[in-house]
Each structure stands twice: as structure tokens, then as C-alpha cells.
Design a protein around this motif. Structure first.
Motif, PDB file in Angstrom:
ATOM      1  N   ASP A  16       0.833  -1.217   0.000  1.00 29.87           N
ATOM      2  CA  ASP A  16       0.000   0.000   0.000  1.00 29.87           C
ATOM      3  C   ASP A  16       0.862   1.260   0.000  1.00 29.87           C
ATOM      4  OD1 ASP A  16      -2.359  -1.450  -0.001  1.00 29.87           O
ATOM      5  OD2 ASP A  16      -2.730  -1.215   2.150  1.00 29.87           O
ATOM      6  N   ASP A  17       1.991   1.192   0.715  1.00 26.01           N
ATOM      7  CA  ASP A  17       2.874   2.358   0.796  1.00 26.01           C
ATOM      8  C   ASP A  17       3.508   2.699  -0.547  1.00 26.01           C
ATOM      9  OD1 ASP A  17       2.332   2.562   3.496  1.00 26.01           O
ATOM     10  OD2 ASP A  17       4.179   1.545   4.144  1.00 26.01           O
ATOM     11  N   THR A  59       1.826   2.757  -3.398  1.00 27.70           N
ATOM     12  CA  THR A  59       0.821   3.252  -4.343  1.00 27.70           C
ATOM     13  C   THR A  59       0.991   4.737  -4.680  1.00 27.70           C
ATOM     14  OG1 THR A  59      -0.738   3.615  -2.515  1.00 27.70           O
ATOM     15  CG2 THR A  59      -0.905   1.520  -3.708  1.00 27.70           C
ATOM     16  N   SER A  60       1.856   5.436  -3.957  1.00 30.89           N
ATOM     17  CA  SER A  60       2.122   6.835  -4.314  1.00 30.89           C
ATOM     18  C   SER A  60       3.002   6.937  -5.564  1.00 30.89           C
ATOM     19  CB  SER A  60       2.802   7.558  -3.151  1.00 30.89           C
ATOM     20  OG  SER A  60       4.030   6.917  -2.821  1.00 30.89           O
ATOM     21  N   ASN A  61       3.640   5.839  -5.943  1.00 31.64           N
ATOM     22  CA  ASN A  61       4.452   5.832  -7.154  1.00 31.64           C
ATOM     23  C   ASN A  61       3.547   5.971  -8.380  1.00 31.64           C
ATOM     24  OD1 ASN A  61       5.780   4.386  -9.569  1.00 31.64           O
ATOM     25  ND2 ASN A  61       7.489   4.555  -8.140  1.00 31.64           N
ATOM     26  N   PRO A  62       3.900   6.807  -9.351  1.00 28.31           N
ATOM     27  CA  PRO A  62       3.029   7.028 -10.512  1.00 28.31           C
ATOM     28  C   PRO A  62       2.800   5.792 -11.378  1.00 28.31           C
ATOM     29  CG  PRO A  62       5.189   8.065 -10.837  1.00 28.31           C
ATOM     30  CD  PRO A  62       5.114   7.652  -9.403  1.00 28.31           C
ATOM     31  N   SER A 104      10.447  -2.422  -3.645  1.00 31.49           N
ATOM     32  CA  SER A 104      10.575  -0.966  -3.719  1.00 31.49           C
ATOM     33  C   SER A 104      11.757  -0.563  -4.607  1.00 31.49           C
ATOM     34  CB  SER A 104      10.751  -0.398  -2.307  1.00 31.49           C
ATOM     35  OG  SER A 104      10.918   1.001  -2.351  1.00 31.49           O
ATOM     36  N   THR A 135      10.785   2.909 -12.583  1.00 30.44           N
ATOM     37  CA  THR A 135      10.346   4.295 -12.716  1.00 30.44           C
ATOM     38  C   THR A 135      11.430   5.148 -13.374  1.00 30.44           C
ATOM     39  OG1 THR A 135       9.009   4.040 -10.695  1.00 30.44           O
ATOM     40  CG2 THR A 135       9.441   6.288 -11.440  1.00 30.44           C
TER      41      THR A 135
END
Length: 453
Positions: free
Chosen positions: A363-364, A366-369, A441, A448
Motif C-alpha cells: 500500500d505504501d 501506491t504513491s508511485n506514478p 521498492s 520508474t
């Protein structure tokens, strides 16, 4: 990539046709060759070690190289290495296992029928349902409803139940009489402004409309995984199973719970049916029943299913179905010991606790685009990736890239389209979950940087 002559990779590519693999790509690139396993890790023939984040194929519950399973297999091999259950034959391990499975069933069950794989279990139950319908004087009641993106195996009949296009393309599947209704994936299938519960109601309405269009007297059963595995780790929306079961009860349609992935602790309960309040007539199971140390599977049925089948076998004089290797004494002995380990070590509770840590960590991210959704239940989860705006990546390429980075960094996952799936052995510790999350991560950051900069 050029394969080194006479290397294990070159020899494999020369002689071995693989499951779920691009055959021409394998000829060029060769396979990953694994040599050993210990706990949650496996080691390849170069000495590189990986966390097996998929427990093999959703299946090695107690981890690799569990000595108790090795020892019980050897002991059974030396006592009775093989026997069948045709023509009223049996043996101690399978009697004990059948009794054990009935005793832990989440709803009342009557009998266990043994097979060799999840595909065979699902194939078998469809045959038995057809047999039952004929026994009841309802020869028209034969259709089976599955779901889009559901996975139920790869034999011709079970692959027809599977709702994934690549399991049908060029195989002339699905067979007539096998239908597919709405996939209960709210993130992908939900409409704008629709709540989860409204989406669940629409799924149930779609099912009822299909039943009415086909004719309720022609529909015998509905099959579904409590949580879809190979379809992308699809967790059903709130109230979904309650509403589906109401429809099935209304039209006297049997419910088959495919517990091949969910069963024996994966969802944080012994069975996925318990996690979602499902009351099936039939349960199919494999994979974690032996932690895949031995090919083995089973299905359980209640009296409502069993009695007409038993009567018909009495009328004909035989139930003309079975497998040479089914109810294998070595597999049954391993399954019994495997279930003891799961219970003694509290692995169902561990799956729930470690799964919560895994899902919080995902969940942490999910801020990644590049992340569209994190989802899961118990110790099964997925991270759904989305291509950046303007990208020319086709579906599946993003997931493959992510999987490649993860393998480079020492974590084996599985790309399902653009979803990255996680299903580690249920023995995993908090430190090992955090190690998995660190690798995930790092791999996401690398992806990314490649795609966005």
C-alpha cells in the motif's frame, strides 16, 4: 543471448518443452535452472539465491526442504510405494487423509474423491455433476458458469472453465455449455460513481440474467475461486459472495469453491470459503495440500451431490472414472504430515499476520506514478502497474519489466499482465517480508527511472 554449448540451459532448450512459455523464446534464451531450496529461498545453478515470492506456483506452504515431509515420503516409499483405489481398494494414509479433510471442512461434507492436480479435480467434478444430472432425470441440466479471468486448470474441460483468453486461443476452447460471467474486480470493472457494494449487486444481477437467458433448468453449477489467483489476485468486493449465493440458491444451482490456491491457510483462514462466508456444495483443492512436494489433489462434496452419484453407480454397477496415481499412498502420507505442520506451527495465523505486513508495505508503494492498485488478503497480494501517459507499452510489458528487475535483485515474483503477484511460503518471517518489500521498492524505483526518469 547465446547459450553455452552443452550447458544445462542449452540442453534444456534443445529437449524440453515448457509449460506457460514462449517456445521460440526459450530456444533462444534458455531457462532459469534451479538446483536447491531452503525455507523461502531457492538457488540456481550459478549459485545465485532468490526469495521465492510465489511459493513455486502458489503452493509451497511449509517452505523448501522441509525434513519432516522428506522423511515421511521416504518411510511410505519403503512400506507401500504405490497402490490405487480402483475396485474397492484402499490403504491407511488415504483413509486417514479423507477423514482428516472431512473433519476440517468449513461446511458439512460427505465424501472425498482424490485426483492428481487442480486441473483434474475441476475436470472431474464437472463430469460428476453431469453424471448426477443424468441420475436425477435432468439430462438438460449440464451447463457450468465460471467467470472471466477465473482460473480452474488446463485440461480441456478445466481450461474451458478458465476465463483467460490465452488458455483458449488456438485450442478451440471453451467447450459448449461452459459460460463466463463478470469478473469481480472492482478497480477494473467498476463503473464511475459505483460503490463496491453496488458493483457486487451488478455482478449478481449479471449472473442472474445469464441464468435466465440460458434457462435455469439447464444450469447445473457455478464455479469460483474465493480469491482469484492466476487472474491477477482479484479480491471480491464487499457482499459479493453473499449476493452470488442468493442467486444460486434461487435457481437450485450447485456452488463449487475452487480452493486450489486459497486452501490450507493462504487467505488467513484454513479455507478461503471461511474468509468470505461461502457455503459450497463442492470444494476442489491441491497445491498446498502437500506443499507441492508430491502431485496430489482432491475434491469434497456434500450429500446433496454425493447421493445421486452413488445411486447411479449402484444402478450401472460401477463409477467409471478414476486415475492410476490418484489417492497415492506417498502423496497422502505427505499431505497428512504437511497438514500437521501447518496446524502445529500456526501457519494459518502466521499467513494472516505476515500478510498484513506485506499488504501494508505494498500500500505504501501506491504513491508511485506507475502503481494503479495494491490488493490482497491473507498472504496473497498483487501490485497493479499502469504505464505512464504517452507510453507505447502493450499490456503485459510493464509487468514483465518489473518482474525482470525483481529477479535481478533476488526476488522471484509472477507477472500477470501488468500485475506483480506475491504469494510466499507461509513460514515467512517479518524480517523476510520486509526484505521482499525492500526488493520490490528498489525494483519499482529502477523501473520508474527507466520509464519516467
Amino acid at each position: 543471448m547465446t547459450l553455452k554449448p552443452n550447458s544445462p540451459e542449452a540442453r534444456d532448450a534443445a529437449y524440453h518443452m515448457h509449460s506457460y512459455t514462449n517456445a521460440r523464446a526459450l530456444e533462444k534464451d534458455g531457462p532459469l535452472v534451479l538446483e536447491s531450496g531452503e525455507g523461502i529461498r531457492v538457488t540456481d545453478n550459478t549459485g545465485k539465491t532468490y526469495i521465492e515470492g510465489m511459493a513455486g506456483l502458489w503452493s509451497v506452504a511449509v517452505g523448501f526442504n522441509e525434513k519432516r515431509l522428506v522423511d515421511v515420503a521416504a518411510a511410505q516409499m519403503s512400506k507401500l510405494p504405490y497402490y490405487h483405489n480402483f475396485t474397492a481398494r484402499s490403504h491407511g494414509p488415504v483413509i486417514d487423509l479423507a477423514e482428516k479433510l472431512i473433519s476440517i471442512a468449513p461446511v458439512p461434507m460427505s465424501k472425498v474423491f482424490f485426483t492428481n492436480s487442480g486441473s483434474e479435480a475441476n475436470d472431474t467434478i464437472v463430469k460428476l455433476i453431469w453424471y448426477r444430472s443424468n441420475a436425477m432425470g435432468k439430462p438438460e441440466k449440464k451447463k457450468i458458469i465460471s467467470r472471466n479471468r477465473g482460473y480452474h486448470g488446463v485440461t480441456a474441460l478445466s481450461a474451458s472453465l478458465t476465463g483467460l483468453v490465452n488458455n483458449h486461443r488456438s485450442f478451440d476452447l471453451p467447450f459448449p455449455g461452459i459460460l463466463h460471467t463478470t469478473c469481480p474486480h472492482y478497480w477494473k470493472e467498476g463503473q464511475e460513481g459505483e460503490t463496491e457494494e453496488q458493483f457486487a449487486s451488478r455482478c449478481a444481477a449479471d449472473l442472474e440474467a445469464m441464468i435466465l437467458a440460458e434457462g435455469p433448468d439447464t444450469v447445473a453449477a457455478f464455479i469460483g475461486e474465493p480469491v482469484m489467483g492466476a487472474g491477477g489476485v482479484v479480491v471480491p468486493p464487499a457482499t459479493y459472495w453473499e449476493k452470488i449465493q442468493e442467486v444460486l440458491a434461487k435457481y437450485d444451482i450447485l456452488l463449487i469453491a475452487d480452493e486450489v490456491i486459497c486452501g490450507f491457510g493462504r487467505t488467513g483462514k484454513m479455507f478461503g470459503t471461511e474468509t468470505f462466508g461461502i457455503k459450497p456444495d463442492i470444494m476442489t483443492m491441491s497445491k498446498q495440500i502437500t506443499s507441492s512436494y508430491f502431485p496430489f489433489s482432491a475434491l469434497m462434496m456434500n450429500d446433496r451431490v454425493y447421493d445421486p452419484i452413488a445411486d447411479e453407480s449402484n444402478k450401472i454397477g460401477v463409477l467409471g472414472h478414476g486415475y492410476t496415481g490418484a489417492a497415492h499412498p506417498v502423496g497422502a502420507a505427505i499431505a497428512l504430515e504437511n497438514l500437521k505442520i501447518i496446524e502445529e506451527r500456526g501457519l494459518v495465523d502466521n499467513a494472516a499476520a505476515m500478510g498484513a505486513i506485506l499488504r501494508k508495505g505494498l500500500d505504501d508503494l501506491t504513491s508511485n506514478p506507475l502503481v494503479g492498485e495494491s490488493r490482497g488478503v491473507g498472504l496473497i497480494a498483487a501490485l497493479e502497474l499502469v504505464a505512464p501517459e504517452g507510453s507505447d507499452l502493450t499490456v503485459g510489458q510493464l509487468g514483465a519489466k518489473m518482474s525482470g528487475y525483481m529477479m535481478e535483485n533476488g526476488l522471484i515474483s509472477r507477472a500477470i499482465g501488468d500485475a506483480t503477484a506475491f504469494c510466499p511460503p507461509m513460514i515467512i518471517t517479518e524480517a523476510e517480508v520486509k526484505e521482499m518489500l525492500d526488493i520490490t521498492s528498489k525494483s519499482l524505483e529502477q523501473l520508474t527511472a527507466e520509464l519516467i526518469g
